[in-house]
Design a protein around this motif. Structure first.
Motif, PDB file in Angstrom:
ATOM      1  N   PRO A  26      69.012  58.969  22.090  1.00 37.84           N
ATOM      2  CA  PRO A  26      67.553  59.032  21.892  1.00 37.84           C
ATOM      3  C   PRO A  26      66.929  59.840  23.024  1.00 37.84           C
ATOM      4  N   ARG A  27      66.027  60.731  22.668  1.00 33.18           N
ATOM      5  CA  ARG A  27      65.458  61.637  23.664  1.00 33.18           C
ATOM      6  C   ARG A  27      64.661  60.911  24.733  1.00 33.18           C
ATOM      7  N   ASP A  28      64.183  59.708  24.438  1.00 30.20           N
ATOM      8  CA  ASP A  28      63.389  58.969  25.419  1.00 30.20           C
ATOM      9  C   ASP A  28      64.194  57.888  26.138  1.00 30.20           C
ATOM     10  N   GLU A  29      65.492  57.851  25.911  1.00 35.21           N
ATOM     11  CA  GLU A  29      66.346  56.859  26.563  1.00 35.21           C
ATOM     12  C   GLU A  29      66.860  57.403  27.900  1.00 35.21           C
ATOM     13  N   SER A  30      66.944  56.515  28.879  1.00 35.63           N
ATOM     14  CA  SER A  30      67.407  56.928  30.200  1.00 35.63           C
ATOM     15  C   SER A  30      68.821  57.480  30.135  1.00 35.63           C
ATOM     16  N   LEU A  31      69.025  58.594  30.822  1.00 41.41           N
ATOM     17  CA  LEU A  31      70.350  59.196  30.889  1.00 41.41           C
ATOM     18  C   LEU A  31      71.296  58.388  31.771  1.00 41.41           C
ATOM     19  N   SER A  32      70.793  57.322  32.372  1.00 35.38           N
ATOM     20  CA  SER A  32      71.677  56.437  33.131  1.00 35.38           C
ATOM     21  C   SER A  32      72.712  55.812  32.196  1.00 35.38           C
ATOM     22  N   ARG A  33      72.396  55.788  30.923  1.00 32.59           N
ATOM     23  CA  ARG A  33      73.339  55.289  29.913  1.00 32.59           C
ATOM     24  C   ARG A  33      74.662  56.067  29.940  1.00 32.59           C
ATOM     25  N   ILE A  34      74.574  57.339  30.308  1.00 34.06           N
ATOM     26  CA  ILE A  34      75.792  58.148  30.387  1.00 34.06           C
ATOM     27  C   ILE A  34      76.193  58.423  31.836  1.00 34.06           C
ATOM     28  N   GLY A  35      75.552  57.720  32.769  1.00 31.40           N
ATOM     29  CA  GLY A  35      75.970  57.802  34.156  1.00 31.40           C
ATOM     30  C   GLY A  35      75.088  58.616  35.089  1.00 31.40           C
TER      31      GLY A  35
END
Length: 86
Positions: A26-35
């Motif tokens: 999701p474009r508004d989701e934090s990229l911390s999800r992928i590190g």
């Protein structure tokens, strides 16, 4: 190439992921999800600066300002004067 597409490619390159994997985020989701951390955020910024021939100001270089695809796109569009519909 649209700003979104290029930023997705750059993020995928930094994280060594397939472009399609990043596109599914999701474009508004934090990229911390992928590190995302401060180190790879700066790597993304450097790549964006080179790709789009722009410069980020020191006060813009906060992780909270650059931690989603939407925020990265917004920053690039503000600096280039380009606006996308997607």
């Amino acid at each position: 190439m649209m700003t979104y597409e290029k930023i997705v490619e750059l993020v995928a390159m930094v994280f060594r992921l397939e472009v399609d994997h990043v596109k599914r985020l999701p474009r508004d989701e934090s990229l911390s999800r992928i590190g995302l951390d401060s180190i790879n955020c700066m790597e993304i910024v450097v790549n964006i600066e080179e790709e789009f021939s722009i410069v980020f100001n020191d006060e813009e270089l906060l992780l909270d300002n650059l931690n989603t695809l939407d925020k990265l796109i917004y920053m690039v569009e503000q600096k280039t004067g380009e606006h996308t519909l997607i």
